[in-house]
Design a protein around this motif. Structure first.
Motif, PDB file in Angstrom:
ATOM      1  N   ASP A 192     113.760 120.276  28.537  1.00  0.00           N
ATOM      2  CA  ASP A 192     113.186 120.331  27.196  1.00  0.00           C
ATOM      3  C   ASP A 192     111.811 120.994  27.193  1.00  0.00           C
ATOM      4  OD1 ASP A 192     115.411 119.122  26.158  1.00  0.00           O
ATOM      5  OD2 ASP A 192     114.520 117.125  26.047  1.00  0.00           O
ATOM      6  N   VAL A 193     111.022 120.739  28.248  1.00  0.00           N
ATOM      7  CA  VAL A 193     109.656 121.269  28.307  1.00  0.00           C
ATOM      8  C   VAL A 193     109.650 122.798  28.276  1.00  0.00           C
ATOM      9  CG1 VAL A 193     107.645 121.490  29.835  1.00  0.00           C
ATOM     10  CG2 VAL A 193     108.627 119.241  29.370  1.00  0.00           C
ATOM     11  N   LYS A 194     110.706 123.421  28.751  1.00  0.00           N
ATOM     12  CA  LYS A 194     110.770 124.881  28.731  1.00  0.00           C
ATOM     13  C   LYS A 194     110.652 125.443  27.313  1.00  0.00           C
ATOM     14  CE  LYS A 194     113.663 125.214  32.886  1.00  0.00           C
ATOM     15  NZ  LYS A 194     114.963 125.643  33.443  1.00  0.00           N
ATOM     16  N   ARG A 195     110.986 124.635  26.328  1.00  0.00           N
ATOM     17  CA  ARG A 195     110.969 125.100  24.939  1.00  0.00           C
ATOM     18  C   ARG A 195     109.744 124.614  24.164  1.00  0.00           C
ATOM     19  NH1 ARG A 195     116.399 123.412  25.700  1.00  0.00           N
ATOM     20  NH2 ARG A 195     115.970 121.471  24.586  1.00  0.00           N
TER      21      ARG A 195
ATOM     22  N   LYS B 243     100.317 117.536  23.351  1.00  0.00           N
ATOM     23  CA  LYS B 243     100.581 116.207  22.812  1.00  0.00           C
ATOM     24  C   LYS B 243     101.314 115.338  23.819  1.00  0.00           C
ATOM     25  CE  LYS B 243     102.587 113.889  18.778  1.00  0.00           C
ATOM     26  NZ  LYS B 243     103.321 114.073  17.488  1.00  0.00           N
ATOM     27  N   GLU B 244     102.176 115.933  24.621  1.00  0.00           N
ATOM     28  CA  GLU B 244     102.989 115.171  25.575  1.00  0.00           C
ATOM     29  C   GLU B 244     102.221 114.780  26.828  1.00  0.00           C
ATOM     30  OE1 GLU B 244     106.272 113.122  26.458  1.00  0.00           O
ATOM     31  OE2 GLU B 244     106.294 114.495  24.745  1.00  0.00           O
ATOM     32  N   PHE B 245     101.402 115.711  27.359  1.00  0.00           N
ATOM     33  CA  PHE B 245     100.829 115.507  28.693  1.00  0.00           C
ATOM     34  C   PHE B 245      99.308 115.363  28.728  1.00  0.00           C
ATOM     35  CE2 PHE B 245     104.789 117.961  29.273  1.00  0.00           C
ATOM     36  CZ  PHE B 245     105.494 117.057  30.051  1.00  0.00           C
ATOM     37  N   LEU B 246      98.602 115.884  27.744  1.00  0.00           N
ATOM     38  CA  LEU B 246      97.141 115.880  27.768  1.00  0.00           C
ATOM     39  C   LEU B 246      96.593 114.547  27.263  1.00  0.00           C
ATOM     40  CD1 LEU B 246      94.528 117.561  28.225  1.00  0.00           C
ATOM     41  CD2 LEU B 246      94.712 118.270  25.819  1.00  0.00           C
ATOM     42  N   ILE B 247      95.533 114.072  27.908  1.00  0.00           N
ATOM     43  CA  ILE B 247      94.836 112.852  27.489  1.00  0.00           C
ATOM     44  C   ILE B 247      93.393 113.222  27.175  1.00  0.00           C
ATOM     45  CG2 ILE B 247      94.106 110.529  28.146  1.00  0.00           C
ATOM     46  CD1 ILE B 247      96.488 110.459  30.088  1.00  0.00           C
TER      47      ILE B 247
ATOM     48  N   PHE C 207      92.302 125.903  33.692  1.00  0.00           N
ATOM     49  CA  PHE C 207      93.697 126.139  33.343  1.00  0.00           C
ATOM     50  C   PHE C 207      94.554 125.293  34.290  1.00  0.00           C
ATOM     51  CE2 PHE C 207      91.544 129.709  31.529  1.00  0.00           C
ATOM     52  CZ  PHE C 207      92.283 130.060  30.406  1.00  0.00           C
ATOM     53  N   HIS C 208      95.087 124.203  33.764  1.00  0.00           N
ATOM     54  CA  HIS C 208      95.925 123.314  34.564  1.00  0.00           C
ATOM     55  C   HIS C 208      97.364 123.817  34.535  1.00  0.00           C
ATOM     56  CE1 HIS C 208      97.329 119.597  36.443  1.00  0.00           C
ATOM     57  NE2 HIS C 208      98.335 119.636  35.573  1.00  0.00           N
ATOM     58  N   MET C 209      97.913 124.080  35.712  1.00  0.00           N
ATOM     59  CA  MET C 209      99.267 124.597  35.841  1.00  0.00           C
ATOM     60  C   MET C 209     100.260 123.453  35.991  1.00  0.00           C
ATOM     61  SD  MET C 209      98.398 127.682  35.651  1.00  0.00           S
ATOM     62  CE  MET C 209      96.931 128.688  35.914  1.00  0.00           C
ATOM     63  N   MET C 210     101.361 123.544  35.269  1.00  0.00           N
ATOM     64  CA  MET C 210     102.403 122.514  35.338  1.00  0.00           C
ATOM     65  C   MET C 210     103.770 123.183  35.178  1.00  0.00           C
ATOM     66  SD  MET C 210     102.582 120.718  31.610  1.00  0.00           S
ATOM     67  CE  MET C 210     104.191 120.102  32.136  1.00  0.00           C
ATOM     68  N   GLY C 211     104.805 122.363  35.117  1.00  0.00           N
ATOM     69  CA  GLY C 211     106.161 122.879  34.977  1.00  0.00           C
ATOM     70  C   GLY C 211     106.841 123.071  36.321  1.00  0.00           C
ATOM     71  N   GLU C 212     108.077 123.522  36.296  1.00  0.00           N
ATOM     72  CA  GLU C 212     108.786 123.830  37.535  1.00  0.00           C
ATOM     73  C   GLU C 212     108.194 125.088  38.171  1.00  0.00           C
ATOM     74  OE1 GLU C 212     113.274 122.525  37.262  1.00  0.00           O
ATOM     75  OE2 GLU C 212     112.717 123.629  35.454  1.00  0.00           O
ATOM     76  N   GLY C 213     108.297 125.183  39.474  1.00  0.00           N
ATOM     77  CA  GLY C 213     107.660 126.283  40.184  1.00  0.00           C
ATOM     78  C   GLY C 213     108.147 127.652  39.785  1.00  0.00           C
ATOM     79  N   ASP C 214     109.382 127.733  39.327  1.00  0.00           N
ATOM     80  CA  ASP C 214     109.927 129.034  38.938  1.00  0.00           C
ATOM     81  C   ASP C 214     109.859 129.266  37.426  1.00  0.00           C
ATOM     82  OD1 ASP C 214     111.829 127.229  38.155  1.00  0.00           O
ATOM     83  OD2 ASP C 214     113.518 128.242  39.132  1.00  0.00           O
ATOM     84  N   GLU C 215     109.202 128.346  36.704  1.00  0.00           N
ATOM     85  CA  GLU C 215     109.019 128.529  35.265  1.00  0.00           C
ATOM     86  C   GLU C 215     107.794 127.715  34.822  1.00  0.00           C
ATOM     87  OE1 GLU C 215     111.678 128.767  31.175  1.00  0.00           O
ATOM     88  OE2 GLU C 215     112.607 128.512  33.138  1.00  0.00           O
ATOM     89  N   THR C 216     106.621 128.178  35.195  1.00  0.00           N
ATOM     90  CA  THR C 216     105.400 127.409  35.019  1.00  0.00           C
ATOM     91  C   THR C 216     104.875 127.472  33.580  1.00  0.00           C
ATOM     92  OG1 THR C 216     104.057 129.291  35.743  1.00  0.00           O
ATOM     93  CG2 THR C 216     104.725 127.723  37.431  1.00  0.00           C
ATOM     94  N   ARG C 217     104.064 126.481  33.256  1.00  0.00           N
ATOM     95  CA  ARG C 217     103.345 126.399  31.992  1.00  0.00           C
ATOM     96  C   ARG C 217     101.881 126.096  32.315  1.00  0.00           C
ATOM     97  NH1 ARG C 217     107.598 128.150  31.030  1.00  0.00           N
ATOM     98  NH2 ARG C 217     109.135 127.518  29.468  1.00  0.00           N
ATOM     99  N   HIS C 218     101.021 126.171  31.300  1.00  0.00           N
ATOM    100  CA  HIS C 218      99.635 125.778  31.534  1.00  0.00           C
ATOM    101  C   HIS C 218      99.075 125.027  30.343  1.00  0.00           C
ATOM    102  CE1 HIS C 218      98.604 129.474  29.228  1.00  0.00           C
ATOM    103  NE2 HIS C 218      97.541 128.766  28.870  1.00  0.00           N
TER     104      HIS C 218
END
Length: 280
Positions: free
Chosen positions: A11-14, A22-26, A219-230
């Motif tokens: 789901d996070v990919k979208r 909203k989901e991960f940041l505090i 810039f905090h990097m997250m997500g799967e290694g082959d499809e990252t987000r920030h």
């Protein structure tokens, strides 16, 4: 108390930028004379902040203990690690007073009933950053000064990641049920943390960035290694990292961050490294 439910990698990919945040940041952990808490259903970790200014503040303030945890008091079946990132202050645990200076840490074991926070100087209040994990037994409440942390230098200036990992709540320092916490300090001129990136299926992690200049970001990097987000982070913000996500970052200047882990084991080097050329 803000409650965050588990998000999966598909789901996070979208997700839009707003949805990721909203989901991960505090944010806004430090409010005068308040306890701010975010309860994540990822390994049931709770991230808290407290900035006592004009009075002593109880850890139970603002939390419906029975409704959220099914216990009589917050640490009845939990342990907690607490760092002070503000002015000097005190934490009173069942009548015992612990004095915390800047970057000192207190581990409180399961079963502590009364925990109170106070600042020595209201004009320079303490800022207590906390992460709590479920615990199955009790060990020993202990104060760990920054000078007593186990220090592990890593990285190099050539790769912009020269840093020192300070291990506080860690098997090499003291026994806990599952919680591990430490502080990584980057040298001036270094901006990358936790690179090469990795995941650990057996543990989740929470990062809290501080000593970030007001006009700079990480810039905090997250997500799967082959499809990252920030996620763009500013001073004194925290971010939740599920087990499936990488957790790395690069700042526009050097900074410091506190990491907290909970899950199946406490082996610091137990990670699934992703080679830098494989990142996407």
């Amino acid at each position: 108390m803000d409650i965050r439910y588990s998000a999966n990698q598909k789901d996070v990919k979208r997700y839009t930028t707003e949805e990721l945040r909203k989901e991960f940041l505090i944010e806004n952990l430090y409010q005068p004379d308040q306890v701010v808490a975010v309860y994540s259903h990822v390994d049931r970790m709770v991230t808290l902040g407290c900035m006592p200014v004009s009075k002593q503040v109880s850890i139970d303030q603002g939390i419906d203990i029975w409704k959220n945890f099914g216990t009589s008091y917050f640490l009845e079946r939990r342990e907690i690690g607490i760092f002070n990132i503000g002015g000097s202050g005190k934490i009173t645990v069942d009548g015992t007073v612990y004095e915390l200076g800047y970057k000192d840490c207190l581990y409180i074991t399961r079963g502590a009933k009364e925990v109170y926070f106070s600042s020595d100087d209201s004009s320079k209040p303490a800022k207590f950053y906390m992460v709590s994990a479920p615990a199955h037994c009790s060990y020993e409440t202990r104060l760990i000064k920054i000078a007593d942390a186990a220090k592990k230098p890593l990285g190099a200036m050539e790769t912009s990641n020269k840093r020192v990992i300070n291990q506080f709540i860690h098997p090499d320092v003291l026994k806990t049920c599952q919680l591990s916490m430490g502080m990584t300090v980057l040298d001036p001129g270094s901006v990358w943390n936790t690179m090469p990136a990795h995941t650990h299926e057996r543990r989740m992690e929470v990062y809290m960035y501080f000593e970030v200049p007001e006009d700079q970001v990480v810039f905090h990097m997250m997500g799967e290694g082959d499809e990252t987000r920030h996620i763009v982070m500013r001073n004194e913000m925290a971010v939740i990292s599920p087990s499936w996500s990488i957790h790395a970052g690069a700042g526009t200047s050097n900074y410091t961050f506190i990491w907290a882990m909970g899950g199946e084991n406490q082996a610091f080097d137990d990670m699934d490294t992703i080679a830098i050329p494989d990142l996407k």
